[in-house]
Design an enzyme around this catalytic site. Structure first.
Site, PDB file in Angstrom:
ATOM      1  N   GLY A  13       0.977  -1.267   0.056  1.00 48.08           N
ATOM      2  CA  GLY A  13       0.107  -0.065  -0.144  1.00 48.08           C
ATOM      3  C   GLY A  13       0.887   1.206  -0.059  1.00 48.08           C
ATOM      4  N   ARG A  23      14.071   9.698  -1.840  1.00 45.50           N
ATOM      5  CA  ARG A  23      15.082  10.992  -1.877  1.00 45.50           C
ATOM      6  C   ARG A  23      16.282  10.639  -1.004  1.00 45.50           C
ATOM      7  NH1 ARG A  23      15.408  15.472   0.798  1.00 45.50           N
ATOM      8  NH2 ARG A  23      16.206  17.191  -0.091  1.00 45.50           N
ATOM      9  N   VAL A  25      17.240   7.950   0.723  1.00 44.64           N
ATOM     10  CA  VAL A  25      18.125   6.936   0.488  1.00 44.64           C
ATOM     11  C   VAL A  25      19.051   7.188  -0.746  1.00 44.64           C
ATOM     12  CG1 VAL A  25      18.228   4.415  -0.449  1.00 44.64           C
ATOM     13  CG2 VAL A  25      16.465   5.003   1.218  1.00 44.64           C
ATOM     14  N   ARG A  27      20.254  10.146  -1.998  1.00 43.29           N
ATOM     15  CA  ARG A  27      21.084  11.230  -1.611  1.00 43.29           C
ATOM     16  C   ARG A  27      22.090  10.634  -0.679  1.00 43.29           C
ATOM     17  NH1 ARG A  27      18.024  16.391  -2.849  1.00 43.29           N
ATOM     18  NH2 ARG A  27      18.016  16.284  -5.503  1.00 43.29           N
ATOM     19  N   ARG A  74       1.309  -5.123  -5.892  1.00 47.24           N
ATOM     20  CA  ARG A  74       1.203  -6.547  -4.834  1.00 47.24           C
ATOM     21  C   ARG A  74       1.643  -7.373  -6.064  1.00 47.24           C
ATOM     22  NH1 ARG A  74      -2.732  -3.231  -1.862  1.00 47.24           N
ATOM     23  NH2 ARG A  74      -1.402  -3.216   0.086  1.00 47.24           N
ATOM     24  N   CYS A  75       2.716  -8.151  -5.779  1.00 45.06           N
ATOM     25  CA  CYS A  75       3.391  -9.210  -6.787  1.00 45.06           C
ATOM     26  C   CYS A  75       3.402 -10.390  -6.137  1.00 45.06           C
ATOM     27  CB  CYS A  75       4.897  -8.842  -6.847  1.00 45.06           C
ATOM     28  SG  CYS A  75       5.587  -9.903  -8.085  1.00 45.06           S
ATOM     29  N   ASP A 105       4.122  -4.513   6.573  1.00 43.86           N
ATOM     30  CA  ASP A 105       4.682  -5.618   7.116  1.00 43.86           C
ATOM     31  C   ASP A 105       4.553  -6.896   6.134  1.00 43.86           C
ATOM     32  OD1 ASP A 105       1.763  -5.730   7.042  1.00 43.86           O
ATOM     33  OD2 ASP A 105       1.697  -6.658   8.915  1.00 43.86           O
ATOM     34  N   THR A 128       3.461   3.135   6.046  1.00 47.01           N
ATOM     35  CA  THR A 128       1.928   2.661   5.947  1.00 47.01           C
ATOM     36  C   THR A 128       1.452   3.753   6.847  1.00 47.01           C
ATOM     37  OG1 THR A 128       0.349   1.015   6.793  1.00 47.01           O
ATOM     38  CG2 THR A 128       2.471   1.038   7.975  1.00 47.01           C
ATOM     39  N   ASP A 130      -1.202   2.993   8.594  1.00 42.20           N
ATOM     40  CA  ASP A 130      -1.739   2.490   9.506  1.00 42.20           C
ATOM     41  C   ASP A 130      -1.083   2.444  10.997  1.00 42.20           C
ATOM     42  OD1 ASP A 130      -4.160   1.788   8.205  1.00 42.20           O
ATOM     43  OD2 ASP A 130      -3.246  -0.233   7.791  1.00 42.20           O
ATOM     44  N   ASP A 132       0.920   0.592  12.313  1.00 43.16           N
ATOM     45  CA  ASP A 132       0.780  -0.594  13.088  1.00 43.16           C
ATOM     46  C   ASP A 132       1.807  -1.604  13.036  1.00 43.16           C
ATOM     47  OD1 ASP A 132       0.368  -1.329  10.446  1.00 43.16           O
ATOM     48  OD2 ASP A 132      -1.272  -2.557  10.596  1.00 43.16           O
ATOM     49  N   ARG A 174      -8.319  -1.657   9.053  1.00 39.86           N
ATOM     50  CA  ARG A 174      -9.325  -2.674   9.334  1.00 39.86           C
ATOM     51  C   ARG A 174      -8.798  -3.538  10.410  1.00 39.86           C
ATOM     52  NH1 ARG A 174      -8.323  -4.297   3.539  1.00 39.86           N
ATOM     53  NH2 ARG A 174      -9.737  -2.609   2.450  1.00 39.86           N
ATOM     54  N   ALA A 189     -14.907  13.765  18.810  1.00 44.27           N
ATOM     55  CA  ALA A 189     -15.914  12.839  18.169  1.00 44.27           C
ATOM     56  C   ALA A 189     -16.676  12.508  19.301  1.00 44.27           C
ATOM     57  CB  ALA A 189     -15.409  11.784  17.602  1.00 44.27           C
ATOM     58  N   LYS A 216     -28.254  17.335  22.743  1.00 46.89           N
ATOM     59  CA  LYS A 216     -27.177  17.234  21.909  1.00 46.89           C
ATOM     60  C   LYS A 216     -27.669  16.507  20.689  1.00 46.89           C
ATOM     61  CE  LYS A 216     -21.926  16.642  22.343  1.00 46.89           C
ATOM     62  NZ  LYS A 216     -20.764  16.037  23.186  1.00 46.89           N
ATOM     63  N   SER A 218     -26.660  16.694  17.204  1.00 46.10           N
ATOM     64  CA  SER A 218     -25.745  16.490  16.223  1.00 46.10           C
ATOM     65  C   SER A 218     -24.427  15.876  16.837  1.00 46.10           C
ATOM     66  CB  SER A 218     -25.514  17.726  15.356  1.00 46.10           C
ATOM     67  OG  SER A 218     -24.458  18.567  15.943  1.00 46.10           O
ATOM     68  N   HIS A 255     -10.052   6.639  -0.017  1.00 48.20           N
ATOM     69  CA  HIS A 255      -8.586   6.765  -0.439  1.00 48.20           C
ATOM     70  C   HIS A 255      -7.894   8.213  -0.249  1.00 48.20           C
ATOM     71  CE1 HIS A 255      -9.355   2.743  -1.653  1.00 48.20           C
ATOM     72  NE2 HIS A 255      -7.991   2.736  -1.789  1.00 48.20           N
TER      73      HIS A 255
HETATM   74  P1  ADP Z   1       2.095  -4.316   2.693  1.00 50.28           P
HETATM   75  O1  ADP Z   1       3.726  -3.982   2.480  1.00 50.28           O
HETATM   76  O2  ADP Z   1       1.468  -2.747   2.458  1.00 50.28           O
HETATM   77  O3  ADP Z   1       1.658  -4.932   3.879  1.00 50.28           O
HETATM   78  P2  ADP Z   1       1.126  -6.389   1.059  1.00 50.28           P
HETATM   79  O4  ADP Z   1       0.887  -7.183   2.288  1.00 50.28           O
HETATM   80  O5  ADP Z   1       0.351  -6.133  -0.076  1.00 50.28           O
HETATM   81  O6  ADP Z   1       1.608  -4.854   1.319  1.00 50.28           O
HETATM   82  O7  ADP Z   1       2.777  -7.012   0.522  1.00 50.28           O
HETATM   83  C1  ADP Z   1       3.470  -6.260  -0.502  1.00 50.28           C
HETATM   84  C2  ADP Z   1       4.102  -7.267  -1.317  1.00 50.28           C
HETATM   85  O8  ADP Z   1       4.914  -8.156  -0.476  1.00 50.28           O
HETATM   86  C3  ADP Z   1       3.101  -8.534  -1.956  1.00 50.28           C
HETATM   87  O9  ADP Z   1       2.334  -8.408  -2.798  1.00 50.28           O
HETATM   88  C4  ADP Z   1       4.222  -9.595  -2.162  1.00 50.28           C
HETATM   89  O10 ADP Z   1       4.895  -9.397  -3.320  1.00 50.28           O
HETATM   90  C5  ADP Z   1       5.030  -9.355  -0.907  1.00 50.28           C
HETATM   91  N1  ADP Z   1       5.198 -10.419   0.242  1.00 50.28           N
HETATM   92  C6  ADP Z   1       4.157 -10.419   1.117  1.00 50.28           C
HETATM   93  N2  ADP Z   1       4.134 -11.366   1.962  1.00 50.28           N
HETATM   94  C7  ADP Z   1       4.950 -12.200   1.420  1.00 50.28           C
HETATM   95  C8  ADP Z   1       5.565 -13.429   1.737  1.00 50.28           C
HETATM   96  N3  ADP Z   1       5.160 -14.060   2.863  1.00 50.28           N
HETATM   97  N4  ADP Z   1       6.663 -14.022   1.009  1.00 50.28           N
HETATM   98  C9  ADP Z   1       7.312 -13.452  -0.069  1.00 50.28           C
HETATM   99  N5  ADP Z   1       6.648 -12.140  -0.311  1.00 50.28           N
HETATM  100  C10 ADP Z   1       5.719 -11.445   0.144  1.00 50.28           C
END
Ligand code: ADP
Length: 325
Positions: A13, A23, A25, A27, A74-75, A105, A128, A130, A132, A174, A189, A216, A218, A255
């Site tokens: 994300g 930048r 890293v 520089r 996301r790969c 993470d 991120t 979040d 977290d 989430r 709030a 109250k 509203s 978003h």
């Molecule tokens: P974020 O870093 O925001 O938590 P994702 O959970 O979508 O995002 O993870 C980003 C990318 O990191 C994934 O699309 C994948 O390519 C790689 N990845 C996540 N978990 C693993 C894993 N257990 N092993 C190898 N690659 C991972």
């Protein structure tokens, strides 16, 4: 042999401040006479050898930009041993001997795999919205996201007051109530609903009825996406069912919380972590995430950074409740 050529990528994300980290890293690496290669679209760029040489000039005028100039993705291929082997081969061919991964993470799980399977020196930078990630007080993007959210909620309150509406405002989170907690407190709030605290719809409605008796009519209810009572829409419907006289409205911030120019805090954090990441690689550190704890650099094993979580401070939740009465 020490590190001579660093690869840098942004993954998962996106969050505001990723560009400031890239930048820093690039520089810092230039300063220490290292070569830098940008990897496009996160791990996808490693698997497909989508590289670009970078220098000081490639990162000029990006510190204020949201998103990431290297793009992210996301790969799925990188989740497989074959995909990671391909990524490693491409890195070797390109002469990349160390990698900086900017992400959350999930991205650190990928970084950990690359480090453990091939011994690649990898350093992670937490980015991120979040907030977290274990091992750092703040992640890059959180400060901008909460400021975007409070700006929106302040505006929503103006219209809520003019029309006597109860607004259920959904913010991102989430699994983590960090954004909701900060924005709930900062916007005053009436109620804040977060994943970490069990809620009961009847007590919520009783509270609103008492407030109504005090005239109250509203108000703002901040709902984290992962609230145990459901989404903002679901909570609003449950309240309307029990208190039909309420004029309820829903606003999902979505978003917009991820975008925009990074705040001063995020730019500074990203700059410091980017610099520290390069220094860590030069010091021979590997398989770690660079964080900040009490304003000091912290080195956290990637195995911890991707398996543990940064808990919210429940006392903030209790204080928010006291202040909203
Ligand atoms: P974020 O870093 O925001 O938590 P994702 O959970 O979508 O995002 O993870 C980003 C990318 O990191 C994934 O699309 C994948 O390519 C790689 N990845 C996540 N978990 C693993 C894993 N257990 N092993 C190898 N690659 C991972």
């Amino acid at each position: 042999m020490g590190v001579t050529k660093i690869g840098v990528l942004t993954s998962g994300g996106d969050s505001p401040g990723m560009n400031a980290a890239i930048r820093a890293v690039v520089r810092s690496a230039m300063f220490y006479k290292l070569e830098v290669v940008g990897v496009y679209k996160g791990y996808k760029g490693l698997v497909n050898a989508d590289f670009v040489p970078m220098n000081s000039k490639s990162v000029s005028k990006i510190i204020n930009l949201g998103g990431t100039i290297l793009q992210t993705s996301r790969c799925m291929e990188f989740m497989t041993p074959e995909g990671r082997k391909q990524a490693y081969e491409n890195m070797k061919k390109e002469g990349i001997d160390a990698l900086v991964v900017i992400g959350g993470d999930g991205s650190f799980r990928g970084a950990k795999a690359l480090f453990e399977e091939f011994g690649v020196p990898v350093v992670g930078i937490p980015a991120t919205i979040d907030n977290d990630i274990f091992g750092t007080d703040f992640t890059i993007g959180f400060d901008t996201a909460i400021n975007t959210a409070i700006d929106a909620i302040d505006k929503i309150r103006d219209t809520a007051m003019s029309h006597n509406n109860i607004f259920f405002v959904e913010v991102m989170g989430r699994h983590s109530g960090a954004i909701a907690l900060s924005t709930g407190m900062a916007t005053g709030a009436e109620v804040t609903l977060i994943p970490e605290v069990e809620q009961d719809i009847d007590s919520l409605c009783n509270y609103l009825k008492i407030e109504r008796r005090k005239n109250k009519t509203s108000g703002i209810i901040v709902v984290a996406e992962g609230s145990p009572l459901g989404s903002a829409e679901e909570v609003a419907a449950k309240v309307k069912e029990r208190i039909p006289e309420y004029d309820t409205r829903i606003s999902i911030l979505g978003h917009i919380q991820r975008g925009g120019s990074p705040s001063c805090n995020d730019r500074v954090l990203a700059s410091l972590l980017g610099y520290d990441a390069v220094c860590a690689l030069l010091d021979g550190k590997k398989g770690v995430m660079i964080g900040q704890v009490n304003n000091k650099t912290a080195y956290v094993p990637l195995s911890d950074a991707c398996s543990k979580h940064n808990p919210i401070d429940k006392s903030i939740y209790e204080i928010t409740k006291i202040l909203s009465v």
